[in-house]
Motif scaffolding. Structure first.
Motif, PDB file in Angstrom:
ATOM      1  N   ASP A 160      37.061  15.742  46.853  1.00  0.00           N
ATOM      2  CA  ASP A 160      35.881  14.925  46.560  1.00  0.00           C
ATOM      3  C   ASP A 160      35.827  14.519  45.091  1.00  0.00           C
ATOM      4  O   ASP A 160      35.552  13.353  44.765  1.00  0.00           O
ATOM      5  CB  ASP A 160      34.612  15.686  46.940  1.00  0.00           C
ATOM      6  N   GLN A 161      36.085  15.469  44.199  1.00  0.00           N
ATOM      7  CA  GLN A 161      35.988  15.181  42.773  1.00  0.00           C
ATOM      8  C   GLN A 161      37.175  14.371  42.263  1.00  0.00           C
ATOM      9  O   GLN A 161      37.105  13.775  41.173  1.00  0.00           O
ATOM     10  CB  GLN A 161      35.858  16.489  41.983  1.00  0.00           C
ATOM     11  N   SER A 162      38.254  14.333  43.032  1.00  0.00           N
ATOM     12  CA  SER A 162      39.426  13.561  42.592  1.00  0.00           C
ATOM     13  C   SER A 162      39.349  12.098  43.012  1.00  0.00           C
ATOM     14  O   SER A 162      40.137  11.272  42.545  1.00  0.00           O
ATOM     15  CB  SER A 162      40.705  14.186  43.165  1.00  0.00           C
ATOM     16  N   ARG A 163      38.391  11.747  43.865  1.00  0.00           N
ATOM     17  CA  ARG A 163      38.325  10.374  44.376  1.00  0.00           C
ATOM     18  C   ARG A 163      38.180   9.314  43.288  1.00  0.00           C
ATOM     19  O   ARG A 163      38.757   8.219  43.415  1.00  0.00           O
ATOM     20  CB  ARG A 163      37.199  10.258  45.411  1.00  0.00           C
ATOM     21  N   PRO A 164      37.441   9.551  42.195  1.00  0.00           N
ATOM     22  CA  PRO A 164      37.374   8.513  41.152  1.00  0.00           C
ATOM     23  C   PRO A 164      38.696   8.311  40.407  1.00  0.00           C
ATOM     24  O   PRO A 164      38.867   7.298  39.720  1.00  0.00           O
ATOM     25  CB  PRO A 164      36.294   9.048  40.207  1.00  0.00           C
ATOM     26  N   HIS A 165      39.604   9.270  40.529  1.00  0.00           N
ATOM     27  CA  HIS A 165      40.832   9.225  39.734  1.00  0.00           C
ATOM     28  C   HIS A 165      42.070   8.899  40.569  1.00  0.00           C
ATOM     29  O   HIS A 165      43.000   8.251  40.079  1.00  0.00           O
ATOM     30  CB  HIS A 165      41.043  10.569  39.032  1.00  0.00           C
ATOM     31  N   ALA A 166      42.117   9.381  41.794  1.00  0.00           N
ATOM     32  CA  ALA A 166      43.309   9.239  42.624  1.00  0.00           C
ATOM     33  C   ALA A 166      43.205   8.042  43.556  1.00  0.00           C
ATOM     34  O   ALA A 166      42.123   7.695  44.028  1.00  0.00           O
ATOM     35  CB  ALA A 166      43.543  10.513  43.435  1.00  0.00           C
ATOM     36  N   ALA A 167      44.343   7.424  43.826  1.00  0.00           N
ATOM     37  CA  ALA A 167      44.405   6.279  44.741  1.00  0.00           C
ATOM     38  C   ALA A 167      44.880   6.689  46.120  1.00  0.00           C
ATOM     39  O   ALA A 167      44.954   5.860  47.025  1.00  0.00           O
ATOM     40  CB  ALA A 167      45.334   5.208  44.169  1.00  0.00           C
ATOM     41  N   GLY A 168      45.226   7.969  46.312  1.00  0.00           N
ATOM     42  CA  GLY A 168      45.685   8.440  47.610  1.00  0.00           C
ATOM     43  C   GLY A 168      46.104   9.893  47.536  1.00  0.00           C
ATOM     44  O   GLY A 168      46.285  10.453  46.447  1.00  0.00           O
ATOM     45  N   TRP A 169      46.275  10.507  48.717  1.00  0.00           N
ATOM     46  CA  TRP A 169      46.590  11.932  48.809  1.00  0.00           C
ATOM     47  C   TRP A 169      47.532  12.160  49.986  1.00  0.00           C
ATOM     48  O   TRP A 169      47.329  11.623  51.077  1.00  0.00           O
ATOM     49  CB  TRP A 169      45.329  12.763  49.054  1.00  0.00           C
ATOM     50  N   LEU A 170      48.555  13.004  49.782  1.00  0.00           N
ATOM     51  CA  LEU A 170      49.467  13.391  50.844  1.00  0.00           C
ATOM     52  C   LEU A 170      49.518  14.908  50.937  1.00  0.00           C
ATOM     53  O   LEU A 170      49.802  15.585  49.940  1.00  0.00           O
ATOM     54  CB  LEU A 170      50.883  12.853  50.600  1.00  0.00           C
ATOM     55  N   GLY A 171      49.244  15.433  52.128  1.00  0.00           N
ATOM     56  CA  GLY A 171      49.348  16.867  52.373  1.00  0.00           C
ATOM     57  C   GLY A 171      50.661  17.181  53.068  1.00  0.00           C
ATOM     58  O   GLY A 171      51.707  16.634  52.716  1.00  0.00           O
ATOM     59  N   PHE A 172      50.621  18.049  54.084  1.00  0.00           N
ATOM     60  CA  PHE A 172      51.840  18.482  54.754  1.00  0.00           C
ATOM     61  C   PHE A 172      51.649  18.540  56.269  1.00  0.00           C
ATOM     62  O   PHE A 172      50.574  18.873  56.763  1.00  0.00           O
ATOM     63  CB  PHE A 172      52.271  19.872  54.259  1.00  0.00           C
ATOM     64  N   TYR A 173      52.738  18.215  56.974  1.00  0.00           N
ATOM     65  CA  TYR A 173      52.796  18.381  58.421  1.00  0.00           C
ATOM     66  C   TYR A 173      54.199  18.865  58.768  1.00  0.00           C
ATOM     67  O   TYR A 173      55.184  18.243  58.375  1.00  0.00           O
ATOM     68  CB  TYR A 173      52.508  17.063  59.153  1.00  0.00           C
ATOM     69  N   TRP A 174      54.274  19.971  59.522  1.00  0.00           N
ATOM     70  CA  TRP A 174      55.569  20.591  59.805  1.00  0.00           C
ATOM     71  C   TRP A 174      55.897  20.652  61.288  1.00  0.00           C
ATOM     72  O   TRP A 174      56.663  21.506  61.730  1.00  0.00           O
ATOM     73  CB  TRP A 174      55.611  21.990  59.182  1.00  0.00           C
ATOM     74  N   GLY A 175      55.314  19.750  62.079  1.00  0.00           N
ATOM     75  CA  GLY A 175      55.723  19.642  63.463  1.00  0.00           C
ATOM     76  C   GLY A 175      54.939  20.476  64.449  1.00  0.00           C
ATOM     77  O   GLY A 175      55.254  20.489  65.640  1.00  0.00           O
ATOM     78  N   ARG A 176      53.909  21.175  63.983  1.00  0.00           N
ATOM     79  CA  ARG A 176      53.067  21.955  64.887  1.00  0.00           C
ATOM     80  C   ARG A 176      51.737  21.243  65.036  1.00  0.00           C
ATOM     81  O   ARG A 176      51.011  21.053  64.052  1.00  0.00           O
ATOM     82  CB  ARG A 176      52.828  23.373  64.350  1.00  0.00           C
ATOM     83  N   THR A 177      51.395  20.849  66.258  1.00  0.00           N
ATOM     84  CA  THR A 177      50.143  20.146  66.507  1.00  0.00           C
ATOM     85  C   THR A 177      48.966  21.113  66.376  1.00  0.00           C
ATOM     86  O   THR A 177      49.135  22.332  66.434  1.00  0.00           O
ATOM     87  CB  THR A 177      50.133  19.564  67.927  1.00  0.00           C
ATOM     88  N   PRO A 178      47.754  20.596  66.224  1.00  0.00           N
ATOM     89  CA  PRO A 178      46.590  21.488  66.232  1.00  0.00           C
ATOM     90  C   PRO A 178      46.530  22.356  67.490  1.00  0.00           C
ATOM     91  O   PRO A 178      46.174  23.533  67.421  1.00  0.00           O
ATOM     92  CB  PRO A 178      45.413  20.508  66.160  1.00  0.00           C
ATOM     93  N   ALA A 179      46.886  21.783  68.640  1.00  0.00           N
ATOM     94  CA  ALA A 179      46.861  22.568  69.879  1.00  0.00           C
ATOM     95  C   ALA A 179      47.852  23.720  69.822  1.00  0.00           C
ATOM     96  O   ALA A 179      47.541  24.851  70.229  1.00  0.00           O
ATOM     97  CB  ALA A 179      47.169  21.665  71.073  1.00  0.00           C
ATOM     98  N   GLU A 180      49.040  23.465  69.302  1.00  0.00           N
ATOM     99  CA  GLU A 180      50.034  24.532  69.171  1.00  0.00           C
ATOM    100  C   GLU A 180      49.572  25.597  68.182  1.00  0.00           C
ATOM    101  O   GLU A 180      49.743  26.795  68.418  1.00  0.00           O
ATOM    102  CB  GLU A 180      51.370  23.938  68.736  1.00  0.00           C
ATOM    103  N   CYS A 181      49.002  25.163  67.071  1.00  0.00           N
ATOM    104  CA  CYS A 181      48.493  26.119  66.081  1.00  0.00           C
ATOM    105  C   CYS A 181      47.344  26.944  66.665  1.00  0.00           C
ATOM    106  O   CYS A 181      47.227  28.148  66.406  1.00  0.00           O
ATOM    107  CB  CYS A 181      48.020  25.387  64.829  1.00  0.00           C
ATOM    108  N   ARG A 182      46.513  26.298  67.455  1.00  0.00           N
ATOM    109  CA  ARG A 182      45.356  26.986  68.041  1.00  0.00           C
ATOM    110  C   ARG A 182      45.795  28.069  69.014  1.00  0.00           C
ATOM    111  O   ARG A 182      45.155  29.127  69.119  1.00  0.00           O
ATOM    112  CB  ARG A 182      44.461  25.959  68.720  1.00  0.00           C
ATOM    113  N   ASP A 183      46.896  27.845  69.719  1.00  0.00           N
ATOM    114  CA  ASP A 183      47.384  28.808  70.699  1.00  0.00           C
ATOM    115  C   ASP A 183      48.233  29.918  70.080  1.00  0.00           C
ATOM    116  O   ASP A 183      48.625  30.852  70.770  1.00  0.00           O
ATOM    117  CB  ASP A 183      48.217  28.097  71.766  1.00  0.00           C
ATOM    118  N   SER A 184      48.542  29.789  68.810  1.00  0.00           N
ATOM    119  CA  SER A 184      49.394  30.766  68.131  1.00  0.00           C
ATOM    120  C   SER A 184      48.566  31.900  67.538  1.00  0.00           C
ATOM    121  O   SER A 184      47.406  31.715  67.157  1.00  0.00           O
ATOM    122  CB  SER A 184      50.185  30.075  67.021  1.00  0.00           C
TER     123      SER A 184
END
Length: 381
Positions: A331-355
């Protein structure tokens, strides 16, 4: 655990299901809002602070994932031939989560058969990945020159002199950019993940920084500065590779992924001072992971990378902070940053939820945060 194994076993089939559903959804949307046109190329806005779609001038906010390895820690080139349906499934999943940019990391050794010999097979597979991004209406942040797995680095590459190594790197980027130049799905070329110039004096024996989680993310662009100021070495290297790309692609954006300690401050520095490097690239990228209770410090660091060009937080994740602090950082970075990239490693939310694995529970919380906090202008254009 049975359900988790079943999900993995049926994932290739799920890829086609997700793709068909995506097509149906897009077709339905087209019936009510008008047919979607082709992806528009992304460029820097007139004020030099943000990104826009070139053809329409609409704002574009990168909001996506580093797809740097899969759930087994494998790099993309380890499985993108034999397990192509997995790539299709993962891209469809990232699109469904709301991503509009996917950052992929390419290893130099997989794209060069020698200092001056690009690999035709690897380039064909890259072209296939670009077509997939177009089909999924997502943009690619193509990061190159990776040496993440030491065992994959050929001896000939380590044995090159500085000038020879830079030339081989130019061969890599010229070949990659030529393959991608015609596609609007290229958001940017990132010259290297976290390059560093060694300190004044002395001579390094190794090109790679220390390993983290089994991978070498930091790489030195030379093993000795001799009498050259570090920032001059950084500028010369950046200019050399940008020129190689511009020989074959004069339009797509170029950046370089910087560690947060690239600022000109006391203590550890990379030599890639943002203000000095910015004139050579189209926008600035920083990798920043806020720490618990230190959101203000992270924002102050981010502000240091604001040097008059769009600023992308190219890597971020609630690695050292809970989601409350991480949310405040976003939230506080929105005035400064033009975009954000996190991470995805091939596990869907459903797969993570069942783990039952703690890492999967943390990833689930992140993915739920990601879908809930997408910026207004983050939709794929």
């Amino acid at each position: 655990m049975w359900s988790e194994r079943c999900l993995r076993a049926f994932k290739p089939l799920a890829a086609w299901v997700i793709i068909v559903v995506a097509v149906v959804v897009d077709t339905t949307a087209g019936a009510t809002q008008g047919e979607e046109g082709p992806l528009g190329r992304i460029e820097v806005s007139d004020d030099g602070r943000r990104f826009v779609v070139a053809e329409s001038g609409q704002p574009f906010v990168p909001w996506g994932f580093n797809y740097d390895h899969d759930e087994q820690g494998r790099l993309i080139e380890d499985y993108w031939v034999e397990e192509w349906p997995k790539i299709e499934a993962d891209f469809a999943e990232m699109r469904a989560l709301g991503a509009n940019v996917v950052r992929v990391h390419l290893q130099l050794a997989r794209f060069l058969d020698g200092p001056d010999r690009p690999s035709d097979a690897a380039l064909r597979q890259l072209a296939r990945l670009v077509r997939l991004a177009e089909q999924q209406r997502m943009y690619l942040d193509i990061t190159g020159l990776g040496c993440y797995h030491r065992a994959d680095v050929p001896a000939w590459y380590d044995d090159l002199s500085e000038a020879e190594r830079w030339q081989a790197q130019a061969v890599f980027w010229r070949a990659v950019a030529r393959t991608c130049a015609a596609s609007p799905a290229i958001f940017c070329y990132d010259l290297m993940n976290e390059p560093v110039v060694p300190g004044q004096g002395g001579r390094r024996q190794d090109w790679l920084g220390p390993a983290f989680a089994g991978k070498h993310f930091v790489q030195f662009i030379t093993r000795e500065t001799r009498d050259r100021p570090r920032v001059e070495v950084a500028r010369a290297w950046t200019r050399h590779l940008v020129s190689a790309i511009r020989e074959v692609d004069g339009e797509h954006l170029i950046t370089v992924g910087l560690v947060p300690w690239s600022l000109d401050r006391p203590g550890l520095t990379s030599g890639f001072t943002p203000r000095e490097i910015a004139p050579e690239i189209d926008f600035v990228s920083v990798h920043l992971y806020p720490e618990r209770g230190k959101v203000d410090e992270a924002i102050e660091t981010l502000r240091g990378f604001g040097v008059g060009k769009p600023l992308l937080v190219e890597e971020t994740f609630p690695l050292h902070a809970g989601l409350d602090d991480f949310g405040r950082f976003i939230d506080q970075s929105r005035p400064h940053a033009a975009g954000w990239l996190g991470f995805y490693w091939g596990r869907t939310p459903a797969e993570c939820r069942d783990s039952r694995e703690l890492a999967d529970k943390l990833m689930l919380a992140w993915l739920e945060f990601f879908t809930a906090h997408a910026p207004t202008d983050a939709a794929t254009k």
